[in-house]
Design a protein around this motif. Structure first.
Motif, PDB file in Angstrom:
ATOM      1  N   ARG A 110       0.882  -3.786   4.745  1.00 32.59           N
ATOM      2  CA  ARG A 110       1.153  -3.665   3.301  1.00 32.59           C
ATOM      3  C   ARG A 110       0.120  -2.788   2.588  1.00 32.59           C
ATOM      4  NH1 ARG A 110       2.952  -9.398   0.914  1.00 32.59           N
ATOM      5  NH2 ARG A 110       3.325  -8.061  -0.878  1.00 32.59           N
ATOM      6  N   TYR A 111      -1.092  -2.873   3.045  1.00 33.66           N
ATOM      7  CA  TYR A 111      -2.130  -2.042   2.435  1.00 33.66           C
ATOM      8  C   TYR A 111      -1.834  -0.553   2.662  1.00 33.66           C
ATOM      9  CZ  TYR A 111      -6.771   0.019   1.749  1.00 33.66           C
ATOM     10  OH  TYR A 111      -7.822   0.807   1.348  1.00 33.66           O
ATOM     11  N   HIS A 112      -1.520  -0.221   3.902  1.00 32.52           N
ATOM     12  CA  HIS A 112      -1.268   1.195   4.187  1.00 32.52           C
ATOM     13  C   HIS A 112       0.057   1.676   3.618  1.00 32.52           C
ATOM     14  CE1 HIS A 112      -4.569   0.497   7.061  1.00 32.52           C
ATOM     15  NE2 HIS A 112      -4.866   1.752   6.748  1.00 32.52           N
ATOM     16  N   LEU A 134      -0.695   2.544   0.189  1.00 34.41           N
ATOM     17  CA  LEU A 134      -1.441   3.814   0.131  1.00 34.41           C
ATOM     18  C   LEU A 134      -0.498   5.008   0.268  1.00 34.41           C
ATOM     19  CD1 LEU A 134      -4.729   3.600   2.239  1.00 34.41           C
ATOM     20  CD2 LEU A 134      -4.514   4.102  -0.187  1.00 34.41           C
ATOM     21  N   ASN A 165       2.679   5.060  -0.538  1.00 35.70           N
ATOM     22  CA  ASN A 165       3.444   5.163  -1.785  1.00 35.70           C
ATOM     23  C   ASN A 165       2.618   5.806  -2.881  1.00 35.70           C
ATOM     24  OD1 ASN A 165       5.667   3.966  -0.695  1.00 35.70           O
ATOM     25  ND2 ASN A 165       5.146   1.913  -1.401  1.00 35.70           N
ATOM     26  N   ASN A 166       1.355   5.450  -2.910  1.00 36.84           N
ATOM     27  CA  ASN A 166       0.474   6.010  -3.903  1.00 36.84           C
ATOM     28  C   ASN A 166       0.322   7.516  -3.708  1.00 36.84           C
ATOM     29  OD1 ASN A 166      -1.610   5.415  -6.040  1.00 36.84           O
ATOM     30  ND2 ASN A 166      -2.798   6.580  -4.558  1.00 36.84           N
ATOM     31  N   THR A 175       3.421   9.407  -5.030  1.00 35.84           N
ATOM     32  CA  THR A 175       3.706   9.454  -6.457  1.00 35.84           C
ATOM     33  C   THR A 175       2.538   9.991  -7.255  1.00 35.84           C
ATOM     34  OG1 THR A 175       3.006   7.189  -6.568  1.00 35.84           O
ATOM     35  CG2 THR A 175       5.351   7.605  -6.458  1.00 35.84           C
ATOM     36  N   GLU A 179       7.540   4.888 -10.435  1.00 34.45           N
ATOM     37  CA  GLU A 179       7.019   3.539 -10.624  1.00 34.45           C
ATOM     38  C   GLU A 179       5.551   3.527 -10.204  1.00 34.45           C
ATOM     39  OE1 GLU A 179       8.622   0.549 -11.450  1.00 34.45           O
ATOM     40  OE2 GLU A 179      10.218   1.858 -12.155  1.00 34.45           O
ATOM     41  N   PRO A 180       4.646   2.962 -11.026  1.00 31.89           N
ATOM     42  CA  PRO A 180       3.246   2.912 -10.591  1.00 31.89           C
ATOM     43  C   PRO A 180       3.117   2.038  -9.339  1.00 31.89           C
ATOM     44  CG  PRO A 180       3.504   2.057 -12.830  1.00 31.89           C
ATOM     45  CD  PRO A 180       4.859   2.360 -12.327  1.00 31.89           C
ATOM     46  N   VAL A 181       2.219   2.442  -8.485  1.00 34.28           N
ATOM     47  CA  VAL A 181       2.053   1.709  -7.236  1.00 34.28           C
ATOM     48  C   VAL A 181       0.897   0.722  -7.369  1.00 34.28           C
ATOM     49  CG1 VAL A 181       1.458   1.949  -4.816  1.00 34.28           C
ATOM     50  CG2 VAL A 181       2.942   3.624  -5.913  1.00 34.28           C
ATOM     51  N   LEU A 182       1.189  -0.532  -7.146  1.00 31.68           N
ATOM     52  CA  LEU A 182       0.123  -1.518  -7.133  1.00 31.68           C
ATOM     53  C   LEU A 182      -0.424  -1.544  -5.714  1.00 31.68           C
ATOM     54  CD1 LEU A 182       1.755  -4.471  -9.128  1.00 31.68           C
ATOM     55  CD2 LEU A 182       0.838  -2.332  -9.976  1.00 31.68           C
ATOM     56  N   LEU A 183      -1.687  -1.191  -5.557  1.00 30.31           N
ATOM     57  CA  LEU A 183      -2.264  -1.131  -4.220  1.00 30.31           C
ATOM     58  C   LEU A 183      -2.506  -2.547  -3.698  1.00 30.31           C
ATOM     59  CD1 LEU A 183      -2.825   1.528  -2.777  1.00 30.31           C
ATOM     60  CD2 LEU A 183      -5.229   0.996  -2.980  1.00 30.31           C
ATOM     61  N   TYR A 184      -2.067  -2.763  -2.469  1.00 30.58           N
ATOM     62  CA  TYR A 184      -2.162  -4.093  -1.887  1.00 30.58           C
ATOM     63  C   TYR A 184      -3.623  -4.468  -1.626  1.00 30.58           C
ATOM     64  CZ  TYR A 184      -1.539  -8.005   1.253  1.00 30.58           C
ATOM     65  OH  TYR A 184      -1.597  -9.248   1.816  1.00 30.58           O
ATOM     66  N   LEU A 233     -11.391  -5.937  -4.572  1.00 31.79           N
ATOM     67  CA  LEU A 233     -10.283  -5.075  -4.165  1.00 31.79           C
ATOM     68  C   LEU A 233     -10.521  -4.654  -2.718  1.00 31.79           C
ATOM     69  CD1 LEU A 233     -10.328  -2.915  -7.396  1.00 31.79           C
ATOM     70  CD2 LEU A 233      -8.501  -4.497  -6.756  1.00 31.79           C
ATOM     71  N   GLU A 282       8.177   0.209  -5.380  1.00 32.82           N
ATOM     72  CA  GLU A 282       6.970   0.824  -5.900  1.00 32.82           C
ATOM     73  C   GLU A 282       6.764   2.153  -5.206  1.00 32.82           C
ATOM     74  OE1 GLU A 282       4.001  -2.137  -5.360  1.00 32.82           O
ATOM     75  OE2 GLU A 282       4.813  -3.335  -6.997  1.00 32.82           O
ATOM     76  N   GLY A 283       6.492   3.151  -5.999  1.00 31.48           N
ATOM     77  CA  GLY A 283       6.283   4.464  -5.426  1.00 31.48           C
ATOM     78  C   GLY A 283       7.572   5.192  -5.106  1.00 31.48           C
ATOM     79  N   PHE A 311       4.289  -7.926  -6.031  1.00 33.06           N
ATOM     80  CA  PHE A 311       3.994  -8.953  -5.036  1.00 33.06           C
ATOM     81  C   PHE A 311       4.880 -10.185  -5.215  1.00 33.06           C
ATOM     82  CE2 PHE A 311       0.022  -6.576  -5.922  1.00 33.06           C
ATOM     83  CZ  PHE A 311       0.125  -5.736  -4.820  1.00 33.06           C
ATOM     84  N   TYR A 322      -4.285  -1.572 -10.960  1.00 34.25           N
ATOM     85  CA  TYR A 322      -3.363  -1.763 -12.070  1.00 34.25           C
ATOM     86  C   TYR A 322      -3.304  -3.176 -12.635  1.00 34.25           C
ATOM     87  CZ  TYR A 322      -1.262   2.840 -11.637  1.00 34.25           C
ATOM     88  OH  TYR A 322      -1.047   4.178 -11.636  1.00 34.25           O
TER      89      TYR A 322
END
Lengths: 292, 771
Positions: free
Chosen positions: A246-248, A251, A253-254, A257, A264-269, A276, B556-557, B620, B689
């Motif tokens: 999920r973390y990668h 990343l 997705n980030n 975009t 859509e803003p990407v919430l980093l896992y 963080l 997302e993204g 999430f 965010y």
């Protein structure tokens, strides 16, 4: 008449569509203090355990973003029985510990805790996935390039998913070149599709299926022909935990975009309590093949 | 009492058409009733009514309609009667105070959550750059919200713009916007009626979750030639209507085109040509074969075009993109008996988006690349209206539509390398619905519209069949005061995949598939409706709760085709991978006081609402407020006829700011780097965010004012209009971003939040005429 319309039209366009900007003071502004950003990936194949510690800055305010490590933190990792304290290494840009002091064993749960001198604390746990994939193989093909007299190699990784459980994978490949007595030099293989992406897979909808990577390609490195050169292609299949995946994924997705105001803003896992970053684990399968 | 129920009496049917005097335009929704009772009916979409009553020597029947003089008929009912009525528009009366006029009463229909805006009001309300816009007027109604500044997209009770069924003469319009959503494509001059239903949907409608916007085009004046037109800042329009064969057949043609491209042409170099324009064209013809049969053919065509042509050294390069809708409807009205009315519609609708690049070199070689996406419909619809007696009015029908989706099609022709490629990815599906509904009046105080719709969707390898019960009821508490309740279940089989939700032409309609299930909603609403008949004011208050399932969100993204990618980047998007299914909750309270006629007309609307979303793969898995969740929304609309020559109008809107995601922090995120290079981490700076949509933009408010000067001329009437959009130049935020400033003295960087405002005060003026 027409002239007047033209004038008004132009005038309206000028004042209308030249959007104006101003600093925002009339809403509740984002408030956040600086947080610890802790990143560590562990696997049974590691000989050195590494933890990176940096800090975030508030989105609004006077601080400047820096990639400098936090050097005076206390970093400990434990498996419940044993615990090891990491030391900061300048050349590694990370806190390190010898894996012999805390062996990483599949199926075991590990806890990472970071405290810094400002009283900030971040902690996370992960469980090392049991290595499951069967029949990991690498298929190689080569061809002369369309554009030059270079040899281009194509490769794919294939493997079989273990049914009845959720699995996450990442693949990675590189060519390691040794020339004479120089230390080996590595070059990453780029995969077709979104070539800059971290190549991730899940068996979410494909439980027990046979997986194939997309096609990766790389030039045969050409070095000084006076020295004997050996090229080896390494393919890695990482059987990862969910945090890693999920973390990668976020990343990737980030990356996609970045700079697109409409996406859509990407919430980093993150699985880091109080901070963080990520603490994740994987099990590595390596296949290698010398290149002619 | 004029009328008393007696079983023994013989019953007779009075039926006919209600039209506008002077144009013979058929009127929709005219009240036909016995005064002093609750017995009555209304005309249908084609102006037809039928009422069956016991024989009587002295029967009084009233025909009344907003904006028209009521017609009172005293009849002797001793046989079946055919009675066509022509109502006189009040606009044709000068300086006459109309007394005892009866409005359509909101307290007397079980239908709730419906908004009707008279087209004449749409033409009076001030608009951005003077372009009158039907959809933007609907945005001023409670329960209906706009998305972003200047945009025509409509958000009804928390649902997105893709959840609105927009129909023009029975044809679905898929992309209702020009110029990236700043203007809608509906031309008020060509429209007869506009009605928005936001809940308690009758069974005859289906296919979308949140609303039905039904628009009917005028048929065209059957008596004499009539024209209307205008010159505005960005476009000109002209409408002509008139008889083809007097009393039998008429036509309507209405066009609009922008002219920015023509104005900038002289400023561009000779070899280069580029620009933007949109146009639209509404046409309709009809033929009246007599009382029993009528035929209507109507069509809409519109396009937006961005183009650039470059000529050099004998080479010719053309690039650009365009998008457009075309709809066509052939309708046949047939009266089987004086109680049974039928309509058959053949419907065509097409939406197509195209990016192209065409190069032609002087040596004759060619390179053409075209990317298309779109949707094309062929449909057939059969509807019956049956009026057995005053207690029942039954509607039933069947609709079947064949959709052809083309999510992407690529055509490449390159003569240099002798390549011709055609990759067309068509998806064919059939969507159908069958319905029955009954407007039933069991008691004088009780009205029920009970209906049932069965919807069916057949895609390759997958079929869905879904029952959709609908019911709405009203109970008269006192005269002019009633309580209402409704329940409706809706299914949506076509989905809009959008980058932005603001109506970009790249928005893609896609079908339900084996992987993507239909979206579904259930809505209950309760309310109170009160008529202040003497003042011509209606008051409605409603509370609603809507739960939607399987709604589509963007991962997302997720990002879809962007224009800057050009044709080459177009084909690599797999929409099924970019969407995710979730659920939505919307609830709220709406309040509307409306006055449709009189020297002073307008409305006051207030909405208190909440909209929350939840997607397993977004935020999430946690619930969050939708971007367009709006706690408070106020709109004030006033139109005042100062004198026959001067009309003043103004609107004021207020809305809670959008819920948005803003960065709270920034940091370097490191990916894992396996393999030999493990010594080096590569880093990228990312934003922290916090939870999704946890910030609010500043509240939105704006005042628009307009003044119209009318003058009668020998040939007709002309109107000058001056208006101000955003009269007090409120700096409403369009979006926010984080900016930084570096101070060389202290060598520090300060980051702060900045907002972009799209429209400050914008004056405009226009000239229009009619004859």
């Amino acid at each position: 008449m027409n002239k007047r319309i033209l004038f008004i039209f132009t005038f309206s366009l000028l004042i209308g569509f030249s959007a104006c900007e101003k600093e925002v003071t009339n809403i509740k502004l984002p408030q956040a203090s600086s947080k610890l950003v802790v990143t560590s990936f562990i696997s049974p194949q590691d000989t050195l355990l590494r933890v990176s510690v940096v800090e975030s800055i508030p989105a609004i305010g006077k601080s400047t973003l820096s990639s400098n490590d936090i050097r005076n933190a206390t970093v400990t990792m434990s498996d419940g029985d044993r615990s090891v304290t990491f030391t900061y290494h300048d050349t590694d840009h990370a806190y390190v510990a010898d894996a012999e002091e805390l062996p990483i064993i599949q199926g075991n749960k590990y806890t990472l805790e970071v405290n810094d001198t400002k009283g900030r604390k971040a902690a996370a746990t992960c469980t090392v996935p049991i290595n499951q994939p069967i029949g990991v193989e690498m298929v190689i093909d080569s061809a002369k390039s369309d554009y030059a007299d270079f040899m281009q190699y194509y490769m794919m990784l294939n493997w079989q998913d273990t049914p009845g459980e959720i699995n996450y994978y990442r693949i990675f490949a590189e060519i390691a070149t040794t020339q004479g007595s120089h230390s080996p030099f590595s070059q990453r293989v780029y995969f077709e599709g979104s070539s800059n992406d971290i190549q991730l897979f899940t068996d979410n909808r494909l439980d027990g299926a046979k997986f194939s990577s997309s096609r990766g390609s790389i030039w045969k490195p050409s070095y000084n022909p006076d020295y004997p050169t050996a090229n080896t292609l390494f393919g890695y299949l990482l059987n990862t935990d969910e945090h890693y995946y999920r973390y990668h994924q976020s990343l990737n997705n980030n990356y996609h975009t970045d700079g697109n105001p409409f996406a859509e803003p990407v919430l980093l896992y993150s699985n880091m309590n109080g901070g963080l970053g990520v603490f994740a684990s994987y099990n590595r399968n390596t296949v290698s093949m010398p290149l002619k | 009492m004029l009328f008393s129920v007696s079983q023994a009496q013989t019953k007779y049917t009075i039926s006919g058409f209600v039209r506008e005097k002077g144009s013979s335009e058929q009127l929709i929704g005219v009240n036909v009733y016995l005064p002093g009772t609750t017995i009555g009916t209304t005309t249908n979409t084609y102006g037809f009514y039928s009422i069956t009553l016991p024989a009587s020597d002295t029967l009084t029947l009233v025909f009344s309609y907003v904006g028209y003089l009521p017609e009172i008929k005293r009849l002797k009912l001793a046989q079946q009667l055919e009675l066509n009525i022509d109502l006189l528009p009040e606009a044709l009366l000068q300086e006459v105070e109309v007394i005892a006029k009866r409005q359509e009463k909101v307290s007397e229909t079980p239908q709730m959550s419906t908004i009707e805006v008279p087209v004449s009001q749409i033409k009076t309300i001030p608009a951005l750059l003077g372009e009158k816009d039907v959809l933007k007027v609907l945005q001023l109604m409670p329960g209906v919200q706009k998305g972003s500044e200047g945009n025509s997209g409509i958000y009804v009770r928390g649902g997105g713009p893709d959840q609105n069924l927009i129909i023009l003469d029975d044809a679905v319009v898929y992309n209702a916007y020009h110029l990236f959503g700043f203007f809608s494509l509906f031309n008020g001059d060509a429209l007869k009626s506009v009605e928005l239903t936001k809940g308690g949907f009758p069974a005859r409608y289906g296919g979308r979750l949140s609303s039905v916007i039904e628009m009917n085009m005028k048929e065209g004046n059957k008596e004499k030639l009539h024209g209307e037109g205008g010159i505005g800042l960005i476009s000109s329009r002209l409408t002509l209507e008139g008889p083809l064969k007097k009393g039998k057949s008429s036509f309507l043609i209405s066009g609009r085109r922008t002219y920015a491209d023509a104005l900038i042409r002289p400023l561009m170099p000779k070899e280069e040509r580029g620009g933007y324009y949109f146009y639209d064209l509404n046409t309709k013809v009809n033929y009246d074969f007599g009382r029993k049969n009528k035929l209507y053919l109507s069509g809409y065509f519109g396009q937006d075009r961005f183009f650039y042509v470059d000529k050099y050294d004998g080479n010719n390069d053309k690039t650009g993109f365009n998008w457009g809708n075309a709809t066509g409807t052939l309708r046949w009205n047939h009266l089987f008996t004086n109680k049974l009315f039928a309509n058959t519609s053949f419907i065509f609708s097409n939406y197509k988006f195209n990016i192209y690049s065409r190069e032609k070199n002087k040596d004759g070689s060619q390179y053409n690349l075209d990317y298309f996406s779109g949707i094309r419909d062929f449909g057939i619809k059969y509807d019956i209206d049956f009026f057995p007696n005053p207690q029942h009015a039954i509607k039933m029908g069947i609709l079947s539509t064949h959709h052809r989706f083309t999510p992407s099609a690529l055509v490449l022709k390159d003569t240099d390398i002798a390549e011709f490629r055609r990759e067309v990815d068509n998806i064919d599906v059939v969507e159908s619905g069958i319905y029955v509904e009954d407007l039933y009046k069991p008691l004088p105080q009780v009205r029920i519209n009970a209906g049932f719709r069965l919807s069916h969707f057949a895609a390759k390898n997958k079929q869905y069949i879904r029952p959709e019960p609908r019911i709405s009821a009203s109970y008269s508490l006192r005269e002019d005061l009633s309580a209402k309740a409704s329940y409706a279940r809706m299914n949506q089989y076509v989905h809009l995949i959008s980058n932005t939700g603001i109506g970009l032409p790249t928005d893609l309609w896609v079908p339900t598939t084996a992987r993507i299930a239909p979206q579904q909603s259930q809505q209950i609403a309760i309310g109170i409706a009160k008529d202040f008949s003497d003042k011509g004011i209606t008051l409605t208050t409603e509370a609603y709760y809507k739960k939607s399932d399987n709604i589509l969100g963007y991962k997302e993204g997720a990002s879809f085709l962007l224009i800057e990618d050009g044709p080459e980047g177009a084909n690599q998007v797999s929409w099924e991978d970019n969407v995710t299914a979730g659920q939505a909750w919307s609830y709220g309270l709406e309040f509307l006081v409306q006055k449709k006629v009189g020297r002073f007309s307008g409305w006051v609307g207030y909405t208190l609402s909440w909209t929350q979303l939840q997607f397993d793969s977004l935020n999430f898995g946690k619930k969050y407020y939708a971007r367009y969740d709006r706690r408070h929304d106020i709109s004030l609309v006033g139109i005042y006829e100062l004198s026959p020559k001067i009309t003043l109008s103004g609107t004021w809107v207020y809305g809670t700011g959008n819920a948005i995601t803003l960065p709270i922090g920034e940091y370097f995120a490191k990916p894992h780097q396996p393999g030999g290079q493990s010594g080096s981490f590569y880093m990228s700076s990312v934003n922290d965010y916090g939870p999704k949509n946890s910030f609010r933009m500043a509240a939105y408010h704006r005042l628009d004012i307009g003044i119209q000067f009318h003058k009668k001329k020998k040939w007709g009437e002309r109107t000058w209009e001056i208006s101000l959009y955003n009269a007090y130049s409120r700096k409403n935020p369009f979006f926010y971003y984080i900016d930084s400033r570096y101070d060389n003295n202290t060598q520090t960087e300060t980051r702060f939040l900045k907002q972009i405002t799209l429209f400050p005060i914008i004056p405009s003026f226009s000239y229009s005429f009619k004859f």
